[in-house]
Design an enzyme around this catalytic site. Structure first.
Site, PDB file in Angstrom:
ATOM      1  N   ASP A  66      -9.894   5.388  -2.728  1.00  0.00           N
ATOM      2  CA  ASP A  66      -8.728   5.922  -3.435  1.00  0.00           C
ATOM      3  C   ASP A  66      -9.236   6.579  -4.722  1.00  0.00           C
ATOM      4  O   ASP A  66     -10.436   6.759  -4.908  1.00  0.00           O
ATOM      5  CB  ASP A  66      -7.719   4.806  -3.734  1.00  0.00           C
ATOM      6  CG  ASP A  66      -8.166   3.955  -4.906  1.00  0.00           C
ATOM      7  OD1 ASP A  66      -9.389   3.723  -5.020  1.00  0.00           O
ATOM      8  OD2 ASP A  66      -7.321   3.542  -5.710  1.00  0.00           O
ATOM      9  N   CYS A  83     -25.558   1.937 -12.865  1.00  0.00           N
ATOM     10  CA  CYS A  83     -24.721   3.144 -12.968  1.00  0.00           C
ATOM     11  C   CYS A  83     -25.532   4.317 -13.523  1.00  0.00           C
ATOM     12  O   CYS A  83     -25.975   4.294 -14.675  1.00  0.00           O
ATOM     13  CB  CYS A  83     -23.516   2.866 -13.860  1.00  0.00           C
ATOM     14  SG  CYS A  83     -22.386   4.260 -14.008  1.00  0.00           S
ATOM     15  N   CYS A 120     -18.798  -3.843 -17.965  1.00  0.00           N
ATOM     16  CA  CYS A 120     -18.838  -3.503 -16.543  1.00  0.00           C
ATOM     17  C   CYS A 120     -19.959  -4.242 -15.815  1.00  0.00           C
ATOM     18  O   CYS A 120     -21.123  -4.179 -16.229  1.00  0.00           O
ATOM     19  CB  CYS A 120     -19.021  -1.996 -16.361  1.00  0.00           C
ATOM     20  SG  CYS A 120     -19.058  -1.504 -14.616  1.00  0.00           S
ATOM     21  N   TYR A 158      -6.775   6.773   3.642  1.00  0.00           N
ATOM     22  CA  TYR A 158      -6.928   5.694   2.666  1.00  0.00           C
ATOM     23  C   TYR A 158      -6.183   4.447   3.101  1.00  0.00           C
ATOM     24  O   TYR A 158      -6.741   3.338   3.122  1.00  0.00           O
ATOM     25  CB  TYR A 158      -6.442   6.115   1.267  1.00  0.00           C
ATOM     26  CG  TYR A 158      -6.157   4.882   0.447  1.00  0.00           C
ATOM     27  CD1 TYR A 158      -7.201   4.143  -0.098  1.00  0.00           C
ATOM     28  CD2 TYR A 158      -4.854   4.370   0.332  1.00  0.00           C
ATOM     29  CE1 TYR A 158      -6.961   2.944  -0.768  1.00  0.00           C
ATOM     30  CE2 TYR A 158      -4.611   3.186  -0.333  1.00  0.00           C
ATOM     31  CZ  TYR A 158      -5.660   2.478  -0.876  1.00  0.00           C
ATOM     32  OH  TYR A 158      -5.429   1.297  -1.503  1.00  0.00           O
ATOM     33  N   CYS A 161     -17.822   0.333 -20.553  1.00  0.00           N
ATOM     34  CA  CYS A 161     -19.085   0.110 -19.840  1.00  0.00           C
ATOM     35  C   CYS A 161     -19.779  -1.181 -20.279  1.00  0.00           C
ATOM     36  O   CYS A 161     -20.525  -1.766 -19.490  1.00  0.00           O
ATOM     37  CB  CYS A 161     -20.009   1.302 -20.034  1.00  0.00           C
ATOM     38  SG  CYS A 161     -19.303   2.867 -19.423  1.00  0.00           S
ATOM     39  N   CYS A 164     -13.530   0.845 -15.511  1.00  0.00           N
ATOM     40  CA  CYS A 164     -14.042   2.210 -15.301  1.00  0.00           C
ATOM     41  C   CYS A 164     -12.873   3.187 -15.347  1.00  0.00           C
ATOM     42  O   CYS A 164     -12.573   3.893 -14.385  1.00  0.00           O
ATOM     43  CB  CYS A 164     -14.770   2.282 -13.961  1.00  0.00           C
ATOM     44  SG  CYS A 164     -15.818   3.744 -13.771  1.00  0.00           S
ATOM     45  N   GLU A 224       0.821  -1.209   0.000  1.00  0.00           N
ATOM     46  CA  GLU A 224       0.000   0.000   0.000  1.00  0.00           C
ATOM     47  C   GLU A 224       0.857   1.262   0.000  1.00  0.00           C
ATOM     48  O   GLU A 224       0.528   2.238  -0.668  1.00  0.00           O
ATOM     49  CB  GLU A 224      -0.950   0.005   1.209  1.00  0.00           C
ATOM     50  CG  GLU A 224      -2.091  -1.004   1.102  1.00  0.00           C
ATOM     51  CD  GLU A 224      -2.979  -0.764  -0.117  1.00  0.00           C
ATOM     52  OE1 GLU A 224      -3.006   0.364  -0.644  1.00  0.00           O
ATOM     53  OE2 GLU A 224      -3.649  -1.716  -0.537  1.00  0.00           O
TER      54      GLU A 224
END
Length: 355
Positions: free
Chosen positions: A150, A218, A212, A132, A209, A202, A49
């Site tokens: 994030d 959405c 997705c 985060y 899309c 995305c 991270e």
DNA sequence: AAGCCGTGGCT
DNA sequence: TAGCCAAGGCT
């Protein structure tokens, strides 16, 4: 203008669709345990991270492998000396992360008995661990239900809920919306799935899309123009600055210095430079007196908030030339192993090409 | 609160 | 190409 949230049923469908997609498409990354399993190593999660902050997976992957091979656990990393760690971090950028990395490792040993805190609040108190990263570690390493936001998640959620307020003002709405779709179980997989979705489907431009798993829910897709979200404030331009690199040789070695502990490239080994100014400073403020001559060409580098054009000056020193604190004479043949930040590595290559 | 803090890939 | 963007944190 608060975001319109879906019903609890729709929220569960979003999480379910996303986790099903993740089970089929999760990337195989060295810091990631297989989907659904629950035994990640907090040390590896934390290290990944920190490395991944503002840094791409492609860049991090080999560097992560190097670090865990060299320092396999928190105890070994805490024992590393600062200069060795900074050298190992060279080229990754945002060098405060490296300074905080070792400070954090030592804090985990000295203040937490060698075990990472398992809660967001506990993690948040560690050097280099912000909102985060604390949420991500809590969810991924400890299975806590944490709201992980994030840049990927912010983009996915801004589109999913059609949040049109510009960033960063939209963050409270985005956080609340993310909270509303975060499941109680598998929060770590959910967070990683959102980030994978953001990086592969995305995307900032030309989102895919049709592939997705969330398109049915959405709002931005339903409205026909998901690419316009999230809205961001225009960025300020980068001013141009100028400097001079001083390359001085002695017996096949070159003079290196240590940058001040904080600020730009703080704590890193470096080539000597004069002042960085709004116009070329020429031979002002060399590291030692000598017969300096400019060599042709310049090195250009772009930092986060300014551009730098470096002129190149070279000289030879005799063996009695004085050294400053932290100065080192480094074998030129091994300059690639000195751990120089990229801007200085570029300058070294340019000077050696120029002969 | 907004500026500081690296680098490399992509378009 | 020049700008955009990235698994942000700190002050």
């Amino acid at each position: 203008m608060p975001a319109k949230l879906p019903s609890d049923i729709a929220a569960r469908q979003v999480a379910g669709n996303l986790l099903a997609w993740y089970d089929a498409h999760a990337r195989d990354l060295p810091w990631r345990s297989p989907p659904g399993t629950n035994a990640p190593d907090p040390y590896r999660v934390w290290l990944s991270e920190i490395m991944l902050q503002q840094t791409t997976v492609a860049t991090v992957r080999p560097r992560f492998e190097e670090f865990v091979a060299r320092w396999p656990d928190i105890e070994s990393l805490a024992k590393a000396d600062d200069a060795t760690l900074m050298t190992a971090w060279a080229g990754l950028g945002y060098y405060a992360r490296a300074r905080n990395l070792i400070a954090c490792a030592r804090a985990v040993i000295s203040e937490h008995g060698g075990a990472f805190p398992a809660t967001e609040e506990g993690l948040r108190g560690l050097p280099g661990v912000g909102a985060y990263t604390a949420a991500a570690i809590a969810a991924i390493a400890f299975g806590a239900r944490a709201v992980v936001v994030d840049a990927n998640v912010a983009r996915v959620v801004a589109r999913l809920f059609a949040i049109a307020e510009p960033l960063p003002a939209a963050m409270p709405d985005i956080r609340a919306a993310t909270d509303s779709i975060t499941p109680d179980a598998r929060a770590g997989d959910f967070a990683q799935a959102m980030m994978d979705l953001g990086s592969s489907i995305c995307t900032p431009r030309s989102p895919h899309c049709l592939s997705c798993p969330l398109s049915a829910h959405c709002r931005a897709y339903g409205e026909g123009d998901p690419e316009r979200l999230p809205v961001k404030r225009p960025k300020a331009g980068k001013p141009q600055r100028y400097g001079t690199i001083f390359w001085v040789e002695r017996d096949g070695q070159v003079l290196l210095v240590r940058r001040p502990p904080k600020g730009l490239l703080g704590g890193m080994r470096a080539l000597p430079t004069g002042p960085w100014a709004d116009s070329p400073p020429g031979l002002a403020d060399p590291p030692l007196a000598g017969a300096w001559r400019m060599v042709g060409g310049t090195v250009d580098h772009v930092f986060t908030h300014f551009r730098l054009e470096l002129a190149l000056a070279v000289a030879s020193a005799d063996r009695h030339s004085g050294n400053g604190i932290g100065d080192e004479w480094w074998p030129i043949a091994d300059i690639e192993s000195a751990g120089l930040p990229t801007v200085f590595a570029k300058a070294a290559r340019a000077i050696r090409r120029a002969g």
